[in-house]
Every structure is written in structure tokens, then in C-alpha cells.
Design a protein around this motif. Structure first.
Motif, PDB file in Angstrom:
ATOM      1  N   GLY A   1       0.828  -0.984   0.087  1.00 46.91           N
ATOM      2  CA  GLY A   1       0.130   0.030   0.088  1.00 46.91           C
ATOM      3  C   GLY A   1       0.660   1.653   0.054  1.00 46.91           C
ATOM      4  O   GLY A   1       1.636   1.456   0.531  1.00 46.91           O
ATOM      5  N   ALA A   2       0.322   2.314  -0.259  1.00 48.18           N
ATOM      6  CA  ALA A   2       0.852   3.486  -0.287  1.00 48.18           C
ATOM      7  C   ALA A   2       1.454   4.247   1.093  1.00 48.18           C
ATOM      8  O   ALA A   2       0.378   4.517   1.700  1.00 48.18           O
ATOM      9  CB  ALA A   2       0.165   4.639  -1.100  1.00 48.18           C
ATOM     10  N   GLY A   3       2.575   4.717   1.707  1.00 47.47           N
ATOM     11  CA  GLY A   3       3.159   5.188   2.971  1.00 47.47           C
ATOM     12  C   GLY A   3       2.880   3.565   3.733  1.00 47.47           C
ATOM     13  O   GLY A   3       2.793   3.580   5.228  1.00 47.47           O
ATOM     14  N   ALA A   4       2.560   2.293   3.271  1.00 45.04           N
ATOM     15  CA  ALA A   4       1.975   1.414   4.178  1.00 45.04           C
ATOM     16  C   ALA A   4       3.162   0.762   5.019  1.00 45.04           C
ATOM     17  O   ALA A   4       4.460   0.388   4.371  1.00 45.04           O
ATOM     18  CB  ALA A   4       0.898   0.290   3.655  1.00 45.04           C
ATOM     19  N   PRO A   5       3.260   0.451   6.446  1.00 45.52           N
ATOM     20  CA  PRO A   5       4.745  -0.157   6.634  1.00 45.52           C
ATOM     21  C   PRO A   5       5.032  -1.856   6.143  1.00 45.52           C
ATOM     22  O   PRO A   5       3.872  -2.663   5.937  1.00 45.52           O
ATOM     23  CB  PRO A   5       4.077  -0.251   7.880  1.00 45.52           C
ATOM     24  CG  PRO A   5       2.973  -0.362   8.388  1.00 45.52           C
ATOM     25  CD  PRO A   5       2.567   0.328   7.174  1.00 45.52           C
ATOM     26  N   PRO A   6       5.688  -1.551   5.242  1.00 44.30           N
ATOM     27  CA  PRO A   6       6.457  -3.442   5.428  1.00 44.30           C
ATOM     28  C   PRO A   6       6.355  -3.861   6.254  1.00 44.30           C
ATOM     29  O   PRO A   6       6.435  -3.426   7.372  1.00 44.30           O
ATOM     30  CB  PRO A   6       7.433  -2.894   4.993  1.00 44.30           C
ATOM     31  CG  PRO A   6       8.060  -2.005   5.545  1.00 44.30           C
ATOM     32  CD  PRO A   6       7.591  -0.753   5.808  1.00 44.30           C
ATOM     33  N   PRO A   7       5.964  -5.325   6.365  1.00 47.08           N
ATOM     34  CA  PRO A   7       6.209  -6.095   7.277  1.00 47.08           C
ATOM     35  C   PRO A   7       7.573  -6.165   7.644  1.00 47.08           C
ATOM     36  O   PRO A   7       7.419  -7.359   9.391  1.00 47.08           O
ATOM     37  CB  PRO A   7       5.748  -7.468   7.012  1.00 47.08           C
ATOM     38  CG  PRO A   7       5.716  -8.004   4.892  1.00 47.08           C
ATOM     39  CD  PRO A   7       5.772  -5.867   4.729  1.00 47.08           C
ATOM     40  N   GLU A   8       8.844  -6.157   7.043  1.00 47.72           N
ATOM     41  CA  GLU A   8       9.763  -6.373   7.344  1.00 47.72           C
ATOM     42  C   GLU A   8      10.723  -4.437   7.216  1.00 47.72           C
ATOM     43  O   GLU A   8      11.211  -4.603   5.333  1.00 47.72           O
ATOM     44  CB  GLU A   8      10.911  -7.433   6.821  1.00 47.72           C
ATOM     45  CG  GLU A   8      12.495  -7.300   6.993  1.00 47.72           C
ATOM     46  CD  GLU A   8      12.672  -8.158   8.784  1.00 47.72           C
ATOM     47  OE1 GLU A   8      13.237  -7.755   9.375  1.00 47.72           O
ATOM     48  OE2 GLU A   8      11.564  -8.694   9.237  1.00 47.72           O
ATOM     49  N   LEU A   9      10.929  -3.801   8.247  1.00 50.00           N
ATOM     50  CA  LEU A   9      11.152  -2.626   7.790  1.00 50.00           C
ATOM     51  C   LEU A   9      13.235  -2.608   7.128  1.00 50.00           C
ATOM     52  O   LEU A   9      14.557  -2.660   8.499  1.00 50.00           O
ATOM     53  CB  LEU A   9      11.099  -1.432   8.556  1.00 50.00           C
ATOM     54  CG  LEU A   9      11.887   0.079   8.004  1.00 50.00           C
ATOM     55  CD1 LEU A   9      11.010   0.041   6.778  1.00 50.00           C
ATOM     56  CD2 LEU A   9      12.144   0.794   9.032  1.00 50.00           C
ATOM     57  N   ALA A  10      13.534  -3.382   6.095  1.00 52.07           N
ATOM     58  CA  ALA A  10      15.020  -3.459   6.066  1.00 52.07           C
ATOM     59  C   ALA A  10      15.616  -2.541   6.176  1.00 52.07           C
ATOM     60  O   ALA A  10      15.068  -1.435   4.436  1.00 52.07           O
ATOM     61  CB  ALA A  10      15.046  -5.039   5.018  1.00 52.07           C
ATOM     62  N   GLY A  11      17.340  -2.340   5.891  1.00 51.61           N
ATOM     63  CA  GLY A  11      17.596  -1.924   5.381  1.00 51.61           C
ATOM     64  C   GLY A  11      18.050  -0.460   5.486  1.00 51.61           C
ATOM     65  O   GLY A  11      18.567   0.719   4.582  1.00 51.61           O
ATOM     66  N   ARG A  12      17.623  -0.014   6.640  1.00 57.93           N
ATOM     67  CA  ARG A  12      17.437   1.662   6.445  1.00 57.93           C
ATOM     68  C   ARG A  12      17.728   1.881   8.157  1.00 57.93           C
ATOM     69  O   ARG A  12      17.241   2.301   8.958  1.00 57.93           O
ATOM     70  CB  ARG A  12      15.862   1.963   6.995  1.00 57.93           C
ATOM     71  CG  ARG A  12      14.988   1.674   5.650  1.00 57.93           C
ATOM     72  CD  ARG A  12      15.950   2.359   4.479  1.00 57.93           C
ATOM     73  NE  ARG A  12      15.023   2.920   3.227  1.00 57.93           N
ATOM     74  CZ  ARG A  12      15.591   2.609   1.681  1.00 57.93           C
ATOM     75  NH1 ARG A  12      17.393   2.804   1.684  1.00 57.93           N
ATOM     76  NH2 ARG A  12      14.395   2.553   0.983  1.00 57.93           N
ATOM     77  N   ASP A  13      18.775   0.832   8.928  1.00 59.93           N
ATOM     78  CA  ASP A  13      18.879   1.302  10.153  1.00 59.93           C
ATOM     79  C   ASP A  13      19.679   2.301  10.493  1.00 59.93           C
ATOM     80  O   ASP A  13      19.356   2.873  11.148  1.00 59.93           O
ATOM     81  CB  ASP A  13      19.439  -0.615  10.517  1.00 59.93           C
ATOM     82  CG  ASP A  13      18.939  -1.960  10.930  1.00 59.93           C
ATOM     83  OD1 ASP A  13      17.446  -1.654  10.746  1.00 59.93           O
ATOM     84  OD2 ASP A  13      19.242  -3.186  10.327  1.00 59.93           O
ATOM     85  N   GLY A  14      20.948   2.100   9.455  1.00 60.45           N
ATOM     86  CA  GLY A  14      21.982   3.512   9.309  1.00 60.45           C
ATOM     87  C   GLY A  14      20.783   4.776   9.776  1.00 60.45           C
ATOM     88  O   GLY A  14      20.986   5.659  10.975  1.00 60.45           O
ATOM     89  N   LEU A  15      20.032   4.794   9.199  1.00 64.51           N
ATOM     90  CA  LEU A  15      18.833   6.068   9.035  1.00 64.51           C
ATOM     91  C   LEU A  15      18.034   6.294  10.516  1.00 64.51           C
ATOM     92  O   LEU A  15      17.855   7.454  11.380  1.00 64.51           O
ATOM     93  CB  LEU A  15      17.647   6.136   8.330  1.00 64.51           C
ATOM     94  CG  LEU A  15      17.525   7.369   8.451  1.00 64.51           C
ATOM     95  CD1 LEU A  15      18.163   9.095   7.606  1.00 64.51           C
ATOM     96  CD2 LEU A  15      16.266   7.524   7.227  1.00 64.51           C
ATOM     97  N   LEU A  16      17.654   5.378  10.710  1.00 63.18           N
ATOM     98  CA  LEU A  16      16.811   5.280  12.258  1.00 63.18           C
ATOM     99  C   LEU A  16      17.666   5.497  13.504  1.00 63.18           C
ATOM    100  O   LEU A  16      17.174   6.259  14.245  1.00 63.18           O
ATOM    101  CB  LEU A  16      16.355   3.730  12.115  1.00 63.18           C
ATOM    102  CG  LEU A  16      14.819   3.340  11.204  1.00 63.18           C
ATOM    103  CD1 LEU A  16      14.618   2.145  11.216  1.00 63.18           C
ATOM    104  CD2 LEU A  16      14.246   4.370  11.357  1.00 63.18           C
ATOM    105  N   ARG A  17      19.244   4.954  13.417  1.00 61.90           N
ATOM    106  CA  ARG A  17      19.938   5.235  14.623  1.00 61.90           C
ATOM    107  C   ARG A  17      20.057   6.461  14.574  1.00 61.90           C
ATOM    108  O   ARG A  17      20.688   7.237  15.575  1.00 61.90           O
ATOM    109  CB  ARG A  17      21.017   4.523  14.341  1.00 61.90           C
ATOM    110  CG  ARG A  17      21.139   2.932  14.608  1.00 61.90           C
ATOM    111  CD  ARG A  17      22.659   1.715  14.697  1.00 61.90           C
ATOM    112  NE  ARG A  17      23.000   2.184  13.853  1.00 61.90           N
ATOM    113  CZ  ARG A  17      22.978   0.899  12.802  1.00 61.90           C
ATOM    114  NH1 ARG A  17      22.461  -0.072  12.733  1.00 61.90           N
ATOM    115  NH2 ARG A  17      23.453   1.247  11.600  1.00 61.90           N
TER     116      ARG A  17
END
Length: 396
Positions: free
Chosen positions: A11-27
Motif C-alpha cells: 500500500g501507499a505509505g503502508a508499513p512493510p512487514p520487514e523494514l529492511a536496510g534503513r537501520d543506519g538512518l533510524l539510528r
């Protein structure tokens, strides 16, 4: 393989079941939030990326992270047809109401509510009930001065309550230039005073240029993390982790095929993953399943988001976009498009600008233009007849 157990979420803007590859930005964001809450210098940032890379998902994740850390948040998507004052004032009102629940002695909340009252009055913004009798700094009608006073008052109230205010703005490239300049100047004052107010924004790649054009020091005020397609390892994880939780696997060649077809774009990974699930009779998902799923995914995109985007174009915008598609998916020189259409640069420029304003295209640097949605060039070549050669080429 039951359809009711399909784990993917395209979906548009829907959270994926696995938020992969964004750990650096989240930290990075978590660190900035924690430093702001502790009253230490921290930096706002503006995420840059095409459609479908998950910028909205990340903003929602940052909002939740900030709230878990005891911060006060406000998130909204920019409406290009409304002034910033009308969009941000209700959000700041909500933040003040939350801050007011954190009881502390002093006149800071009176001052902040008064500043909001004055701001809302001068910019004719309708808000909910609050105490109109409160005194605060008189608004001037100059958004730069008044937004600065308001954010400073809110920042001081947040600092006294040992919390931070996190403002999250999606599609920020649509903020009008004068309003964007005022917002940047207000945040500059916040930074100078080291008040606990941060802005996390998201927009198309031209946002960095827009911010720099609005105020030259914006390049130092913000970080500009690029949000692009996932690397191969993260793309595989985004596909396999949700399936694994349902005790389903991918054959290695099927996984490689889907990653290649999607280019690692998070939205497409969800679309292809969902169709792979529906195409497969049992685990593991095979290459044949993935190929059937790919055909179904392309058809779904053509009849869905691509068709809707095409319908938004006028005849001349459609002609321009179709010529763009002839050059492939990468940004192309505007002069090459004009020449291919038999137009001068000055004749083609208004059409180019219309596509950019509609969010259909973006300009990564001067003279270049590209589609904001990956694979849209492929759709245009499938759906719209090839352009006829111009009768006469116009010299540059």
C-alpha cells in the motif's frame, strides 16, 4: 499458500512487514531525538528520494520512535494549495496541549499559547478551543518573524519540561518558496538557541536545491540523507523474512529474479512479493512462480498507479512524458527532449515545469529531468504510442 495469510503489504505509505536496510538512518534519528531531549545540540534532516522508496514509512517510524522516547510530535503532509501557516498551526496547537499536561510552574505555557493565539489570529487560522485571553508576543503578519517567535516559545516550554518537539513533514517540496524560507529561518534561530525542536522532512530529490535556494545556509542547517532502493541483501531480507514467518521459502533463483525485476525499490518488493505468494501453490516459491507473479505485478501496476498518473496529464504533458520515456528511466537532458519534440527549449520549458509541479518529474540538477516513479518510463512505452518524428528539428 492461503491468500488470507499473504504477509506482504503493497500500500501507499503502508508499513512493510520487514523494514529492511534503513537501520543506519533510524539510528541517526534516534540519536538526534535523544540529544534534543537532553538539551544537547542536534540536527534536523530532510530525506530525499523518489516515489516508492519508503519515505513516508520512515517518517511514521520516526514519529513512533520519538513518542516512545517521551517527545511531543506532530506530523502532516504538505498541501501545495494551502499556505504553511494554515497547515502548521493546528499541529503546533496539539503539541502545546500535550505540553500543558506536563505541569510545571512558570509563565512559559502562557507565553506559548499567547504566541499561538496571535499567530492564528493574524494568519486567519481556525483552531480548537483555547484561552484567547492569554497574552503573548504580538504577531506582525510576517511569517518569518511570527513562526520564529512561535517555535521559540514552544521550544522554551519543551526545554523546561525536559522533552523535545519533533515536527515531521511529508512532501515538503510542495511548501511555497517564501514559506519554506520562513520555516528554515525559524529553525535556524532554534538551532542557535539550542532549543529542543527538530524537523524531520521527506521529499523528492529536488528538495535539497529548493532549500538551498530559499536560504543558502540550509545546506549546513540540515542533513540530507538519500533514500534509494535497497541493496541486494536488504531486498532479499524484505522478501524472505515475512515469508519465513509463515513457513514459506523462496528458491534462490526466484529470489534473484524478483530482486532484479524490482530494482530493490521497497514498494515494488511488496507488490512482487504479494503476487509471488498468490502465484505459488506451495513452498518454496519457484522461478516459474516468480515469472508468473512478475507478469501479474506489471499488469496490476499498469491498471493501477501508472494508469492513474497517466490520466492526470494533459495532452501536451503526455507527449512530453512519452518522449522522456524514449530515453529510458535515468534523468535526461531537457534539451534532448525539446529537440526530439521539434520544440525550442523555451517552448518546451513550460511543459517541463508543469510535470515537475505535478510531482510527475523531478530535476536532480540543472538541465536534467527524470520520472519520480521508477518503471514509469516502461509503462509509457507500453501504453502510449511512440511519438512521431518532428517535421523540423529546432537548433539549440
Amino acid at each position: 499458500m492461503k491468500a488470507s495469510e499473504n504477509p506482504y503489504n503493497p500500500g501507499a505509505g503502508a508499513p512493510p512487514p520487514e523494514l529492511a536496510g534503513r537501520d543506519g538512518l533510524l539510528r541517526q534519528a534516534d540519536t538526534a531525538i535523544e540529544r534534543a531531549r537532553r538539551g544537547k545540540p542536534s540536527k534536523s534532516f530532510l530525506m530525499l528520494g523518489l516515489r516508492g522508496v519508503g519515505k513516508t514509512v520512515l517518517l511514521n517510524e520516526l514519529e513512533q520512535s520519538a513518542e516512545r522516547n517521551g517527545c511531543q510530535t506532530a506530523m502532516f503532509e504538505t498541501d501545495p494549495d494551502r499556505p504553511l501557516a494554515a497547515q502548521i498551526a493546528p499541529q503546533l496547537h496539539r503539541i502545546l496541549l500535550r505540553l500543558d499536561r506536563i505541569k510545571k510552574a512558570g509563565a512559559d505555557m502562557h507565553n506559548a499559547f499567547g504566541a499561538l493565539r496571535s499567530f492564528a489570529s493574524v494568519f486567519k487560522v481556525q483552531l480548537g478551543d483555547f484561552e484567547f485571553g492569554l497574552a503573548g508576543p504580538a504577531a506582525t503578519g510576517d511569517l518569518t518573524l511570527d513562526l520564529t517567535d512561535l517555535l521559540v516559545a514552544i521550544g522554551e516550554a519543551a526545554k523546561k519540561r525536559e522533552t523535545a518537539v519533533i515536527i515531521l513533514v511529508d512532501e515538503i517540496q510542495y511548501v511555497q518558496k517564501g514559506d519554506l524560507s520562513a520555516l528554515i529561518m525559524a529553525l535556524h534561530k532554534i538551532s542557535q538557541r539550542q532549543l529542543p525542536v527538530l524537523l524531520f522532512g521527506a521529499g523528492l530529490p529536488q528538495l535539497a536545491k529548493l532549500a538551498g535556494d530559499a536560504k543558502s545556509y540550509a545546506e549546513r542547517l540540515f542533513d540530507y540523507p538519500p533514500i534509494g532502493p535497497l541493496d541486494a541483501e536488504s531486498a532479499r531480507l524484505a522478501l524472505t523474512a515475512p515469508a519465513k514467518r509463515e513457513f514459506v521459502a523462496y528458491a534462490p533463483e526466484a529470489l534473484d529474479y524478483v530482486v532484479e525485476q524490482t530494482g530493490g525499490y521497497p514498494f515494488f518488493l511488496q507488490v512482487w512479493g504479494s503476487h509471488c505468494w498468490d502465484a505459488a501453490a506451495k513452498s518454496p516459491i519457484t522461478l516459474a512462480d516468480a515469472k508468473r507473479a512478475s507478469a501479474a505485478a506489471v499488469t496490476a501496476l499498469d491498471e493501477g498507479i501508472f494508469k492513474v498518473r497517466l490520466a492526470r496529464l494533459t495532452e501536451r504533458q503526455r507527449a512530453y512524458a512519452r518522449v522522456m520515456a524514449e530515453f529510458g528511466g535515468a534523468p535526461v537532458n531537457s534539451s534532448d527532449i525539446a529537440n526530439a519534440m521539434g520544440l525550442s527549449l523555451s517552448q518546451a520549458a513550460p511543459i517541463r515545469d508543469e510535470l515537475i509541479k505535478k510531482g510527475m518529474a523531478y530535476s536532480p540538477e540543472r538541465g536534467l529531468i527524470g520520472f519520480t516513479v521508477p518503471k514509469f518510463d516502461e509503462f509509457m512505452r507500453r501504453a502510449v504510442p511512440a511519438p512521431k518524428p518532428p517535421r523540423k528539428q529546432v537548433k539549440k
